[in-house]
Enzyme design. Structure first.
Site, PDB file in Angstrom:
ATOM      1  N   ASP A   1       5.541 -48.165  56.574  1.00  0.00           N
ATOM      2  CA  ASP A   1       4.221 -48.252  55.955  1.00  0.00           C
ATOM      3  C   ASP A   1       3.842 -49.710  55.729  1.00  0.00           C
ATOM      4  O   ASP A   1       4.717 -50.575  55.538  1.00  0.00           O
ATOM      5  CB  ASP A   1       4.211 -47.538  54.594  1.00  0.00           C
ATOM      6  CG  ASP A   1       4.437 -46.040  54.720  1.00  0.00           C
ATOM      7  OD1 ASP A   1       4.298 -45.509  55.834  1.00  0.00           O
ATOM      8  OD2 ASP A   1       4.745 -45.413  53.690  1.00  0.00           O
ATOM      9  N   ARG A   2       2.575 -49.968  55.688  1.00  0.00           N
ATOM     10  CA  ARG A   2       2.091 -51.338  55.482  1.00  0.00           C
ATOM     11  C   ARG A   2       2.697 -51.975  54.230  1.00  0.00           C
ATOM     12  O   ARG A   2       3.099 -53.135  54.245  1.00  0.00           O
ATOM     13  CB  ARG A   2       0.556 -51.339  55.373  1.00  0.00           C
ATOM     14  CG  ARG A   2      -0.026 -52.713  55.087  1.00  0.00           C
ATOM     15  CD  ARG A   2      -1.540 -52.692  55.053  1.00  0.00           C
ATOM     16  NE  ARG A   2      -2.072 -54.017  54.771  1.00  0.00           N
ATOM     17  CZ  ARG A   2      -3.368 -54.335  54.802  1.00  0.00           C
ATOM     18  NH1 ARG A   2      -4.257 -53.406  55.099  1.00  0.00           N
ATOM     19  NH2 ARG A   2      -3.760 -55.559  54.533  1.00  0.00           N
TER      20      ARG A   2
END
Length: 251
Positions: A66-67
């Protein structure tokens, strides 16, 4: 985000920390806030894949983070290794371990969360526990307990989108600073240290941690030779500083 802001963000991104590299793959310590690769929602933003391609040329995506998750991520350097590692991940032959700081007190020292996940029926980009969702299994162990938080070592046996985040929310202990599945409350020293004094001339207190408290720290997998291979990513400064202060004042 307008074009000016995108250019400024791109210019501020530091080169990724390379943890290991050979002729077949490269392993990188991804900083929080950096996309693994652009998607339709974040077109034009800098990405880890883009930064590596500037240095190496074409690379191949094997898995994602995930970012807002930091830590260890692996990319293949040619089609043959891409096929090999993709098969490893698909057949669950890669052991994946994370560190997570979660809110509250886990009731057990160790646990297994076996809850299928599916896309949220209304909100795009969000996942939920669903009976007819895809199988998702998370193992956790409480490594350290503090008054407000628990520090967990987590292993995921599957690789579903937002798996750890959704599973921790489902048991009532969301990952710290998870705006999507929990709360956006940063960790402040004043909240964990007794008799905290900011000082008359001191500026507004800065948080110890103001991003998702999730770090992918270890991968263990077999090489084509049959040798088993492990890689680890050290904790970033913000998580290490938070853990240090919790050990001093958070109990």
């Amino acid at each position: 985000m307008n074009d000016v802001n995108k250019k400024q963000e791109t210019a501020s991104v530091k080169p990724p920390e390379i943890l290991y590299e050979n002729d077949d793959f490269i392993a990188v310590n991804k900083p929080a806030g950096l996309l693994t690769l652009p998607d339709r929602f974040d077109a034009g933003l800098p990405s880890l894949a883009g930064l590596l391609e500037k240095r190496l040329g074409k690379i191949f995506i094997v898995h994602r983070l995930d970012r807002d998750t930091s830590g260890l991520i692996l990319f293949a350097k040619h089609e043959q290794s891409h096929q090999y590692f993709s098969q490893l991940f698909a057949s669950r032959q890669v052991e994946k371990y994370y560190y997570a700081l979660v809110n509250g007190q886990m009731p057990e020292e160790k646990g297994r969360i076996d809850a299928p996940l599916g896309e949220h029926p209304v909100r795009k980009g969000k996942m939920t526990v669903q009976k007819k969702g895809k199988s998702a299994v998370t193992l956790y162990e409480v490594s350290e307990r503090f008054a407000l938080y628990n520090w967990l070592t987590v292993q995921i046996l599957t690789g579903r989108t937002h798996q750890i985040r959704v599973h921790m929310q489902s048991c009532g202990h969301p990952v710290v600073m998870d705006e999507l599945y929990g709360t956006a409350h940063p960790v402040f020293l004043s909240a964990i240290k007794r008799r905290y004094h900011s000082g008359k001339n001191q500026e507004e207190e800065r948080p110890l941690l103001s991003r998702l408290a999730l770090h992918a720290y270890r991968l263990h997998f077999p090489l084509p030779s049959g040798e088993h291979f492990s890689l680890e990513a050290p904790l970033p400064r913000d998580l290490q500083a938070t853990l240090t202060q919790l050990r001093k004042h958070g109990s």
